[in-house]
Structures are given as structure tokens and as C-alpha cells.
Motif scaffolding. Structure first.
Motif, PDB file in Angstrom:
ATOM      1  N   LEU A 174      -1.788   3.548 -16.983  1.00 18.35           N
ATOM      2  CA  LEU A 174      -2.415   2.843 -15.869  1.00 18.35           C
ATOM      3  C   LEU A 174      -1.959   1.399 -15.768  1.00 18.35           C
ATOM      4  CD1 LEU A 174      -6.081   4.189 -16.212  1.00 18.35           C
ATOM      5  CD2 LEU A 174      -4.249   5.019 -14.714  1.00 18.35           C
ATOM      6  N   ASP A 175      -1.178   0.914 -16.733  1.00 16.98           N
ATOM      7  CA  ASP A 175      -0.596  -0.420 -16.641  1.00 16.98           C
ATOM      8  C   ASP A 175       0.177  -0.502 -15.326  1.00 16.98           C
ATOM      9  OD1 ASP A 175       1.780  -2.305 -16.960  1.00 16.98           O
ATOM     10  OD2 ASP A 175       0.601  -2.832 -18.724  1.00 16.98           O
ATOM     11  N   GLU A 176      -0.218  -1.421 -14.449  1.00 18.42           N
ATOM     12  CA  GLU A 176       0.306  -1.403 -13.077  1.00 18.42           C
ATOM     13  C   GLU A 176       1.817  -1.537 -13.014  1.00 18.42           C
ATOM     14  OE1 GLU A 176      -0.286  -3.683  -8.789  1.00 18.42           O
ATOM     15  OE2 GLU A 176      -1.673  -4.061 -10.437  1.00 18.42           O
ATOM     16  N   PHE A 177       2.380  -2.440 -13.812  1.00 19.06           N
ATOM     17  CA  PHE A 177       3.819  -2.664 -13.763  1.00 19.06           C
ATOM     18  C   PHE A 177       4.568  -1.401 -14.167  1.00 19.06           C
ATOM     19  CE2 PHE A 177       7.907  -4.004 -15.408  1.00 19.06           C
ATOM     20  CZ  PHE A 177       8.322  -4.952 -14.485  1.00 19.06           C
ATOM     21  N   TYR A 178       4.192  -0.805 -15.302  1.00 22.53           N
ATOM     22  CA  TYR A 178       4.910   0.370 -15.772  1.00 22.53           C
ATOM     23  C   TYR A 178       4.529   1.633 -15.008  1.00 22.53           C
ATOM     24  CZ  TYR A 178       7.118  -2.367 -19.326  1.00 22.53           C
ATOM     25  OH  TYR A 178       7.900  -3.315 -19.948  1.00 22.53           O
TER      26      TYR A 178
END
Length: 329
Positions: free
Chosen positions: A75-79
Motif C-alpha cells: 500500500l506504500d503509494e510510491f511503490y
């Protein structure tokens, strides 16, 4: 002792997937690469029939994407953006895609060994020992959002230098001369690239730059707010803050609000990444957009080229960035 497909891979200097294709689908492998594979098989007394049997047992057409960031989740937006691009590109191929995170590095390494992953995309701050382990097993490796000294492998990165330049030149065009950088402690590659770019671009424009203009912090809102409070408490406080990502920039805006400063009249703030938080802040945050999806797609393309035995895969692929101007600066 009978030779294995991994022995042929090591001797020929190509991945096990390329060895497989050299015999099962030779038309998909470059002539020079096929020759290397066939010569290695001959030296090792490894017949095409034996290789065909090995392929039947071992070939999986499986690739993996590992998010190598401590504490990260899918859920890490960048990844998540990079992962979206990887999934989109992988869906156009015959590869099965596996996804894991930094928390599962050891499990991921064991999985690649047990499940016979043919290629791996490593996102972020990958450990050198993981890269070495994968390469030693003849597994193709591509880095995304990172470059690593001492390894000969393709990397897909955003235009870090260009992104910093766009943010700084925007602030300069608005009349700012006293610009400080709030630098989050990210991976060494990202921190070093953005730090170097800030120094060089500021100096090129004749801006005063010394240690007082740069403050390190953890990549959290509260750590950034505390570091920015120190910057803003100086008599010669900066009139603009460049945050090395949007979370850090949000911390700078929080510190300014606590000190009663008006944004952008008394303090301009820019970020980098163009995360969804930019539109949730008040005023909305000016930031540099990174095309994470495109980075993911290109990572799969580079991995495909490696698996096909292409000897001319670009070592560094740079994805352009774009400044998104909003009301914070």
C-alpha cells in the motif's frame, strides 16, 4: 557429477531462462547468445536432451517484484504506482508475477530459489548480498528507483536531478533567494541524488548555500516539522523550503502553521513525488510528479530483454519528471 542448467547459465554468463529459450525457442534468442549457451553446454557435456528434461522440470516463466524498503507494504503509494506499471506490463507477457516486500527479503530469497524465479525486479534500497545471491544463481536482476555501484545490471530511475531543478527554478522565478532544503533520510541513492542536485543547482544560480540551508530529518511529518521549526526559528529564516518528498514538505507546512506563518506569502513550500497528499493539504502542495507507472513498465521491458539474451540492454533508463504547480509556492 552431472551438470545442471545452472552450470550452463554460469559458464555462458546468461540467465537460466535464456539457456532454456536457447533450446526450446532458439528464434527468440540472439545468435551470439545462443552460441555462448551451446558452447557452454558442449564444454560441460550437457546434451540438448538433458537440457530439455531440465527445462521440463525447472522452467517456470515466473518473475518477481521485491519492494526493498524497510517497513514498506504494497500500500506504500510510491511503490504501489511502480507495482501497477509492473503488473500492467507483465500482463502483456507470458510471465507469472510474484510480489513481496522488504519484510520478506529472506523468504523472497528462499522463494526465488525454491520456486525457480527466472528474473527479479528490485525496488528501492536492495541489499548487495541479495543481488549477489540472485545473480550467482543465474537469475536476471533489474533495479528500479535505485542504482548500485559494483554491479552490472540495468537500472530504471526517475530524473532526480531534473526534478530538483524544476522545483528550485520555480521558487527562484517567484523571487526566492533564501531557499532551504529539508532532506528526508531515504535510501542512500535517493538522498545523495537530491542532495547533490540541490547544491549544484543552487550554486549555479548564485544562491547562498551552506550547512545552515540543509536540514536532515526522518521521512515522517513530525520529524520534518521539528527540523523545519529549527530552520524557521533563525533570524535569517528561509523564505522557501524545498522538501525532498511530499511527506517532508507536509511537515514543513505544519511547522509554518504552528509558527503562524502564512503560506505562500511568508513561506513557500515545494515537495517531490506528487503524492495524493498534495491535494489534501491547504494550500495544495506544489510538487514534482514522478511517473511511477512508467518506471514499472520499463523495468519489465528491461527484464524481458535480459531474459531474451539481449546483450545491449541499457544500463540506466531515466524517466522524465514534471512540476505540478499548486498554491503552496
Amino acid at each position: 557429477m552431472n551438470s545442471t542448467i545452472y552450470d550452463v547459465s554460469r559458464l555462458s554468463g546468461v540467465s537460466t531462462a535464456t539457456v532454456s529459450r536457447a533450446f526450446s525457442n532458439p528464434e527468440l534468442v540472439r545468435e551470439g547468445t545462443r552460441r555462448k549457451v551451446y558452447e557452454a553446454a558442449e564444454v560441460l557435456h550437457y546434451s540438448p536432451n538433458a537440457i530439455a528434461q531440465a527445462m521440463a522440470r525447472q522452467r517456470t516463466d515466473r518473475i518477481a517484484f521485491l519492494i526493498c524498503k524497510e517497513g514498506a507494504t504494497i500500500l506504500d503509494e510510491f511503490y504501489a504506482g511502480i507495482c501497477d506499471g509492473i503488473m500492467n506490463a507483465a500482463n502483456r507477457t507470458d510471465y507469472e508475477l510474484m510480489i513481496s516486500t522488504a519484510a520478506d527479503w529472506d523468504l523472497a530469497a528462499n522463494t526465488s530459489k525454491n520456486k525457480q524465479v527466472e528474473g527479479v525486479i528490485l525496488g528501492g534500497n536492495a541489499k548487495p548480498e541479495l543481488v549477489s545471491e540472485l545473480q550467482n544463481r543465474g537469475i536476471a536482476v533489474v533495479l528500479v528507483n535505485n542504482r548500485m555501484a559494483g554491479f552490472d545490471l540495468p537500472c530504471v530511475v526517475s530524473d532526480e536531478y531534473g526534478g530538483v531543478r524544476q522545483a528550485l527554478e520555480h521558487l527562484i522565478s517567484r523571487g526566492h533567494r533564501n531557499i532551504a532544503m529539508l532532506a528526508g533520510r531515504f535510501s542512500p541513492y535517493i538522498l545523495n541524488e537530491r542532495y547533490r542536485a540541490f547544491l549544484e543547482i543552487a550554486q549555479a544560480h548564485g544562491l547562498p548555500v551552506d550547512a545552515r540551508h540543509i536540514k536532515l530529518c526522518d521521512p515522517t511529518v513530525e520529524s520534518a516539522a521539528e527540523a523545519c521549526r529549527e530552520l524557521l526559528s533563525r533570524p535569517d529564516r528561509p523564505t522557501a523550503i524545498f522538501g525532498t518528498n511530499d511527506v517532508v514538505a507536509a511537515g514543513a507546512m505544519k511547522a509554518a502553521r504552528r509558527l503562524g506563518l502564512r503560506l505562500p506569502e511568508e513561506l513557500a513550500v515545494t515537495g517531490l513525488d506528487d503524492a495524493s497528499v498534495c491535494g489534501m493539504l491547504e494550500p495544495e502542495l506544489t510538487s514534482v510528479h514522478i511517473d511511477c507507472r512508467r518506471m514499472g513498465e520499463l523495468s519489465v521491458e528491461r527484464l524481458q530483454s535480459l531474459l531474451a539474451g539481449d546483450e545491449n540492454v541499457p544500463q540506466v533508463t531515466v524517466v522524465p519528471t514534471e512540476l505540478r504547480v499548486r498554491r503552496s509556492a
